[in-house]
Design an enzyme around this catalytic site. Structure first.
Site, PDB file in Angstrom:
ATOM      1  N   ASN A 144     -10.826   1.724   3.555  1.00  0.00           N
ATOM      2  CA  ASN A 144     -10.499   1.592   2.129  1.00  0.00           C
ATOM      3  C   ASN A 144     -11.489   0.728   1.355  1.00  0.00           C
ATOM      4  O   ASN A 144     -11.919   1.076   0.256  1.00  0.00           O
ATOM      5  CB  ASN A 144      -9.088   1.026   1.964  1.00  0.00           C
ATOM      6  CG  ASN A 144      -8.727   0.851   0.502  1.00  0.00           C
ATOM      7  OD1 ASN A 144      -8.713   1.813  -0.255  1.00  0.00           O
ATOM      8  ND2 ASN A 144      -8.473  -0.392   0.096  1.00  0.00           N
TER       9      ASN A 144
ATOM     10  N   TRP B 130     -16.980  10.674 -11.819  1.00  0.00           N
ATOM     11  CA  TRP B 130     -16.084  10.416 -10.686  1.00  0.00           C
ATOM     12  C   TRP B 130     -15.594  11.702 -10.033  1.00  0.00           C
ATOM     13  O   TRP B 130     -15.255  11.741  -8.851  1.00  0.00           O
ATOM     14  CB  TRP B 130     -14.892   9.546 -11.104  1.00  0.00           C
ATOM     15  CG  TRP B 130     -14.127  10.062 -12.297  1.00  0.00           C
ATOM     16  CD1 TRP B 130     -14.390   9.797 -13.605  1.00  0.00           C
ATOM     17  CD2 TRP B 130     -12.994  10.956 -12.296  1.00  0.00           C
ATOM     18  NE1 TRP B 130     -13.491  10.456 -14.421  1.00  0.00           N
ATOM     19  CE2 TRP B 130     -12.620  11.169 -13.643  1.00  0.00           C
ATOM     20  CE3 TRP B 130     -12.260  11.565 -11.291  1.00  0.00           C
ATOM     21  CZ2 TRP B 130     -11.546  11.989 -14.006  1.00  0.00           C
ATOM     22  CZ3 TRP B 130     -11.193  12.380 -11.641  1.00  0.00           C
ATOM     23  CH2 TRP B 130     -10.842  12.586 -12.995  1.00  0.00           C
TER      24      TRP B 130
ATOM     25  N   TRP C  20     -10.413   7.187  -7.119  1.00  0.00           N
ATOM     26  CA  TRP C  20     -11.653   7.462  -7.856  1.00  0.00           C
ATOM     27  C   TRP C  20     -11.565   6.970  -9.289  1.00  0.00           C
ATOM     28  O   TRP C  20     -12.499   6.343  -9.808  1.00  0.00           O
ATOM     29  CB  TRP C  20     -12.008   8.955  -7.794  1.00  0.00           C
ATOM     30  CG  TRP C  20     -12.793   9.209  -6.552  1.00  0.00           C
ATOM     31  CD1 TRP C  20     -12.322   9.706  -5.367  1.00  0.00           C
ATOM     32  CD2 TRP C  20     -14.173   8.881  -6.336  1.00  0.00           C
ATOM     33  NE1 TRP C  20     -13.328   9.717  -4.428  1.00  0.00           N
ATOM     34  CE2 TRP C  20     -14.470   9.223  -5.000  1.00  0.00           C
ATOM     35  CE3 TRP C  20     -15.178   8.343  -7.128  1.00  0.00           C
ATOM     36  CZ2 TRP C  20     -15.745   9.032  -4.452  1.00  0.00           C
ATOM     37  CZ3 TRP C  20     -16.445   8.150  -6.576  1.00  0.00           C
ATOM     38  CH2 TRP C  20     -16.717   8.499  -5.262  1.00  0.00           C
TER      39      TRP C  20
ATOM     40  N   GLU D 261       0.837  -1.207   0.000  1.00  0.00           N
ATOM     41  CA  GLU D 261       0.000   0.000   0.000  1.00  0.00           C
ATOM     42  C   GLU D 261       0.868   1.251   0.000  1.00  0.00           C
ATOM     43  O   GLU D 261       0.523   2.265  -0.616  1.00  0.00           O
ATOM     44  CB  GLU D 261      -0.949   0.011   1.203  1.00  0.00           C
ATOM     45  CG  GLU D 261      -1.941  -1.133   1.224  1.00  0.00           C
ATOM     46  CD  GLU D 261      -2.730  -1.257  -0.067  1.00  0.00           C
ATOM     47  OE1 GLU D 261      -3.180  -0.223  -0.593  1.00  0.00           O
ATOM     48  OE2 GLU D 261      -2.870  -2.385  -0.573  1.00  0.00           O
TER      49      GLU D 261
ATOM     50  N   TRP E 274     -22.239  11.066 -18.379  1.00  0.00           N
ATOM     51  CA  TRP E 274     -22.666  10.704 -17.027  1.00  0.00           C
ATOM     52  C   TRP E 274     -24.092  11.170 -16.793  1.00  0.00           C
ATOM     53  O   TRP E 274     -24.506  12.202 -17.337  1.00  0.00           O
ATOM     54  CB  TRP E 274     -21.725  11.355 -16.003  1.00  0.00           C
ATOM     55  CG  TRP E 274     -20.274  10.998 -16.185  1.00  0.00           C
ATOM     56  CD1 TRP E 274     -19.321  11.761 -16.786  1.00  0.00           C
ATOM     57  CD2 TRP E 274     -19.618   9.794 -15.769  1.00  0.00           C
ATOM     58  NE1 TRP E 274     -18.108  11.099 -16.767  1.00  0.00           N
ATOM     59  CE2 TRP E 274     -18.257   9.896 -16.148  1.00  0.00           C
ATOM     60  CE3 TRP E 274     -20.035   8.630 -15.119  1.00  0.00           C
ATOM     61  CZ2 TRP E 274     -17.315   8.893 -15.897  1.00  0.00           C
ATOM     62  CZ3 TRP E 274     -19.094   7.634 -14.856  1.00  0.00           C
ATOM     63  CH2 TRP E 274     -17.764   7.767 -15.251  1.00  0.00           C
TER      64      TRP E 274
ATOM     65  N   TRP F 257       1.826   1.743  -3.487  1.00  0.00           N
ATOM     66  CA  TRP F 257       0.719   2.387  -4.220  1.00  0.00           C
ATOM     67  C   TRP F 257       0.765   3.900  -3.979  1.00  0.00           C
ATOM     68  O   TRP F 257       0.535   4.700  -4.876  1.00  0.00           O
ATOM     69  CB  TRP F 257      -0.641   1.873  -3.732  1.00  0.00           C
ATOM     70  CG  TRP F 257      -1.161   0.679  -4.472  1.00  0.00           C
ATOM     71  CD1 TRP F 257      -1.189  -0.611  -4.004  1.00  0.00           C
ATOM     72  CD2 TRP F 257      -1.747   0.645  -5.782  1.00  0.00           C
ATOM     73  NE1 TRP F 257      -1.758  -1.432  -4.952  1.00  0.00           N
ATOM     74  CE2 TRP F 257      -2.106  -0.688  -6.052  1.00  0.00           C
ATOM     75  CE3 TRP F 257      -2.005   1.620  -6.743  1.00  0.00           C
ATOM     76  CZ2 TRP F 257      -2.708  -1.075  -7.242  1.00  0.00           C
ATOM     77  CZ3 TRP F 257      -2.604   1.239  -7.933  1.00  0.00           C
ATOM     78  CH2 TRP F 257      -2.949  -0.102  -8.172  1.00  0.00           C
TER      79      TRP F 257
HETATM   80  C1  LIG Z   1     -12.116   6.376  -3.907  1.00  0.00           C
HETATM   81  C2  LIG Z   1     -10.881   6.377  -3.038  1.00  0.00           C
HETATM   82  C3  LIG Z   1     -10.373   7.579  -2.555  1.00  0.00           C
HETATM   83  C4  LIG Z   1      -9.218   7.600  -1.760  1.00  0.00           C
HETATM   84  N1  LIG Z   1      -8.747   8.806  -1.289  1.00  0.00           N
HETATM   85  C5  LIG Z   1      -7.611   8.835  -0.546  1.00  0.00           C
HETATM   86  C6  LIG Z   1      -7.071  10.070  -0.069  1.00  0.00           C
HETATM   87  O1  LIG Z   1      -7.579  11.159  -0.354  1.00  0.00           O
HETATM   88  N2  LIG Z   1      -5.956  10.016   0.704  1.00  0.00           N
HETATM   89  C7  LIG Z   1      -5.346   8.848   1.023  1.00  0.00           C
HETATM   90  O2  LIG Z   1      -4.330   8.856   1.730  1.00  0.00           O
HETATM   91  N3  LIG Z   1      -5.815   7.676   0.563  1.00  0.00           N
HETATM   92  C8  LIG Z   1      -6.923   7.633  -0.207  1.00  0.00           C
HETATM   93  N4  LIG Z   1      -7.404   6.426  -0.661  1.00  0.00           N
HETATM   94  C9  LIG Z   1      -6.612   5.200  -0.420  1.00  0.00           C
HETATM   95  C10 LIG Z   1      -6.973   4.411   0.829  1.00  0.00           C
HETATM   96  O3  LIG Z   1      -8.346   4.211   0.906  1.00  0.00           O
HETATM   97  C11 LIG Z   1      -6.506   5.071   2.132  1.00  0.00           C
HETATM   98  O4  LIG Z   1      -5.166   5.468   2.025  1.00  0.00           O
HETATM   99  C12 LIG Z   1      -6.637   4.082   3.284  1.00  0.00           C
HETATM  100  O5  LIG Z   1      -7.971   3.727   3.469  1.00  0.00           O
HETATM  101  C13 LIG Z   1      -6.100   4.693   4.544  1.00  0.00           C
HETATM  102  O6  LIG Z   1      -6.278   3.810   5.609  1.00  0.00           O
HETATM  103  P1  LIG Z   1      -5.044   3.237   6.427  1.00  0.00           P
HETATM  104  O7  LIG Z   1      -4.172   4.362   6.865  1.00  0.00           O
HETATM  105  O8  LIG Z   1      -5.579   2.368   7.487  1.00  0.00           O
HETATM  106  O9  LIG Z   1      -4.304   2.423   5.307  1.00  0.00           O
HETATM  107  P2  LIG Z   1      -3.346   1.142   5.356  1.00  0.00           P
HETATM  108  O10 LIG Z   1      -4.066   0.050   4.699  1.00  0.00           O
HETATM  109  O11 LIG Z   1      -2.805   0.910   6.709  1.00  0.00           O
HETATM  110  O12 LIG Z   1      -2.170   1.575   4.360  1.00  0.00           O
HETATM  111  C14 LIG Z   1      -0.999   2.273   4.824  1.00  0.00           C
HETATM  112  C15 LIG Z   1      -0.864   3.591   4.106  1.00  0.00           C
HETATM  113  O13 LIG Z   1      -0.661   3.381   2.717  1.00  0.00           O
HETATM  114  C16 LIG Z   1      -1.318   4.414   1.977  1.00  0.00           C
HETATM  115  N5  LIG Z   1      -2.351   3.791   1.152  1.00  0.00           N
HETATM  116  C17 LIG Z   1      -3.149   2.749   1.474  1.00  0.00           C
HETATM  117  N6  LIG Z   1      -3.935   2.408   0.436  1.00  0.00           N
HETATM  118  C18 LIG Z   1      -3.625   3.264  -0.555  1.00  0.00           C
HETATM  119  C19 LIG Z   1      -4.091   3.429  -1.875  1.00  0.00           C
HETATM  120  N7  LIG Z   1      -5.024   2.629  -2.416  1.00  0.00           N
HETATM  121  N8  LIG Z   1      -3.562   4.430  -2.613  1.00  0.00           N
HETATM  122  C20 LIG Z   1      -2.608   5.242  -2.122  1.00  0.00           C
HETATM  123  N9  LIG Z   1      -2.124   5.127  -0.871  1.00  0.00           N
HETATM  124  C21 LIG Z   1      -2.626   4.162  -0.103  1.00  0.00           C
HETATM  125  C22 LIG Z   1      -1.947   5.364   2.987  1.00  0.00           C
HETATM  126  O14 LIG Z   1      -1.052   6.423   3.211  1.00  0.00           O
HETATM  127  C23 LIG Z   1      -2.090   4.482   4.210  1.00  0.00           C
HETATM  128  O15 LIG Z   1      -2.105   5.193   5.421  1.00  0.00           O
HETATM  129  C24 LIG Z   1      -8.560   6.388  -1.459  1.00  0.00           C
HETATM  130  C25 LIG Z   1      -9.081   5.182  -1.960  1.00  0.00           C
HETATM  131  C26 LIG Z   1     -10.224   5.184  -2.728  1.00  0.00           C
HETATM  132  C27 LIG Z   1     -10.760   3.875  -3.242  1.00  0.00           C
END
Ligand SMILES: Cc1cc2nc3c(=O)[nH]c(=O)nc-3n(C[C@H](O)[C@H](O)[C@H](O)COP(=O)(O)OP(=O)(O)OC[C@H]3O[C@@H](n4cnc5c(N)ncnc54)[C@H](O)[C@@H]3O)c2cc1C
Length: 468
Positions: free
Chosen positions: A344, A362, A385, A277, A309, A280
């Site tokens: 997430n 979106w 998105w 993640e 849309w 990512w």
């Molecule tokens: C529609 C949508 C919008 C999102 N908007 C954001 C946003 O504005 N800001 C944001 O930080 N994340 C966003 N995410 C990604 C992700 O949902 C969140 O980072 C995650 O839920 C944060 O929870 P966590 O800290 O417990 O993540 P964990 O699962 O513990 O992951 C560790 C860290 O990795 C990063 N991360 C995790 N998943 C992703 C991902 N898919 N893409 C990029 N980085 C990721 C985050 O910094 C996160 O804190 C989005 C995902 C979706 C599907």
């Protein structure tokens, strides 16, 4: 005498802070100034909401106190635009005879343009030192064999890992010798109050570090197994701190490597899936640089721009307010509005529901998330998105539309997440909460605004018709 200016941005911490570490090295005889500049009008245009601004405000207050106790005054200057930031920095450097300017790089188009303008606008008397800090590997460092930015995650990840094996990514350790304390300065608050209850957030570096420790010690090894259940704290919940820079991704990796006593490329799958993640996260930042149109509201896959849309205002309103009658969607939207954060798995479900079942652009969802999320971040938000809308990199194939009810049954089997955010459903037996219309509907909870099967077919047909 040297006068060093440290320009803080979305990096509101002192530990493992590349620019701070460099600015404070051998600084005994240097004058140190620190600044944070707002861009209120530009930020309003980007859709930054009160949650993000209030959170930033709290972090700034804390940083200002910490810096003052160590003898450095932080000025927080309220400005309207990035142009005004450029003007302020160039003017300050000139009038205050700043010899060295330090900042960490940002990767959105407007921020990069601003930094370029600053560098071009400064005279030869001010040296600029900019650093890679927000990401682990600098955008541009991970490219294809023919020097292009990757547009797909898996090959990016392979190259990212092989590049990292030859890179230094240990956290910075500032060598700062503290000075006599100074008075902290005041400023007009960025936001008086948040839109949501943000009492769950850590507001200090130490607190955020402790949360990282707890996650790594207690949950990292169970991450792959627990990450999709929104009813439990199966993920790290560190995104607000990574987004606003209270924690760095280097610190996350270092802490995980220490716990497992090996480099990330030797991690077992369970733990590596968390590192995945973070990769990512880097990927989405790299994309912002490689594909600047992403910062300009454009689709990653240009052919999807032709989509017409539906954007039905009543359906958008129901989605925004958590009143669609589809429990997992409503629970997620209520979590967002009430807490400024969303799990997430549920972000993906609500995003697919909006873009596929409701056929809403979106960009409507992206902007609404921007307004409420405390972790709002252009790269990750836009990436998430566009992935969900099948317009982005690695996008979900358009014909694979999530069924929100089966997602709910799979990932929140006992309906605990639903019951937490939708009190109207608490009286139902857990298994009935996922699709309350199959039983006597509970009072006060709306029937579904759309038929899931028919709208799924409609979305697939609309995507199929897009010219390639
Ligand atoms: C529609 C949508 C919008 C999102 N908007 C954001 C946003 O504005 N800001 C944001 O930080 N994340 C966003 N995410 C990604 C992700 O949902 C969140 O980072 C995650 O839920 C944060 O929870 P966590 O800290 O417990 O993540 P964990 O699962 O513990 O992951 C560790 C860290 O990795 C990063 N991360 C995790 N998943 C992703 C991902 N898919 N893409 C990029 N980085 C990721 C985050 O910094 C996160 O804190 C989005 C995902 C979706 C599907």
């Amino acid at each position: 005498m040297q006068h060093r200016l440290i320009w803080f941005r979305d990096d509101l911490r002192l530990s493992d802070h590349a620019a701070w570490a460099a600015a404070t090295q051998d600084a005994t005889n240097a004058k140190l100034s620190a600044v944070f500049l707002t861009a209120d009008a530009d930020w309003a245009e980007f859709g930054y909401g009160a949650n993000r601004l209030w959170f930033t405000e709290q972090l700034l207050r804390h940083l200002s106190q910490t810096l003052a106790a160590q003898g450095v005054q932080l000025q927080v200057i309220r400005l309207q635009t990035y142009q005004a930031q450029t003007d302020w920095i160039t003017q300050f450097c000139r009038t205050e005879a700043v010899t060295d300017l330090y900042f960490n790089q940002e990767y959105q188009v407007n921020e990069r343009r601003r930094d370029l303008a600053v560098m071009n606008g400064l005279g030869a008397d001010t040296q600029v030192h900019s650093f890679v800090d927000r990401v682990i590997l600098q955008p541009g460092e991970v490219k294809t064999g023919d020097d292009r930015f990757y547009g797909v995650f898996s090959p990016f990840k392979r190259r990212w890992l092989s590049t990292l094996q030859n890179a230094t990514y240990a956290p910075y350790r500032p060598q700062f010798t503290e000075r006599a304390p100074v008075a902290a300065l005041d400023w007009a608050p960025l936001a008086d109050r948040p839109d949501s209850d943000l009492s769950h957030l850590a507001l200090t570096e130490q607190d955020a570090q402790e949360r990282l420790d707890v996650f790594i010690d207690q949950r990292l090894l169970d991450y792959a197994h627990a990450r999709n259940n929104p009813a439990i704290a199966g993920t790290s919940r560190l995104s607000p701190y990574l987004a606003r820079g209270l924690l760095s991704p280097r610190q996350c990796i270092a802490r995980a490597e220490k716990k497992l006593d090996r480099p990330i490329w030797d991690f077992p799958d369970q733990a590596f899936s968390w590192i995945n993640e973070l990769i990512w996260r880097d990927f989405y930042h790299h994309l912002l640089v490689g594909f600047p149109r992403l910062s300009k509201n454009r689709a990653f896959q240009p052919h999807t721009e032709a989509m017409i849309w539906r954007n039905d205002p009543d359906e958008i309103k129901a989605w925004k307010n958590g009143q669609t009658g589809i429990p997992i969607v409503d629970a997620g939207m209520r979590e967002l509005i009430q807490s400024g954060w969303m799990h997430n798995r549920v972000r993906m479900i609500v995003a697919q529901f909006l873009t596929k079942n409701l056929l809403v652009d979106w960009r409507v969802g992206e902007r609404y998330f921007m307004r409420y999320l405390v972790d709002s971040d252009l790269g990750a938000n836009n990436g998430g998105w566009q992935w969900s809308a099948s317009t982005g990199t690695d996008a979900a194939p358009y014909f694979r539309v999530f069924n929100p009810v089966s997602q709910s049954e799979t990932h929140d089997a006992d309906g605990l997440y639903l019951a937490r955010w939708i009190p109207e459903l608490q009286a139902l037996p857990p298994k009935k909460r996922h699709a309350p219309w199959t039983t006597t509907p509970p009072a006060g909870y709306p029937p579904p605004i759309v038929d899931l099967k028919a709208t799924r077919a409609r979305a697939i047909a609309a995507f199929k018709e897009l010219p390639k």
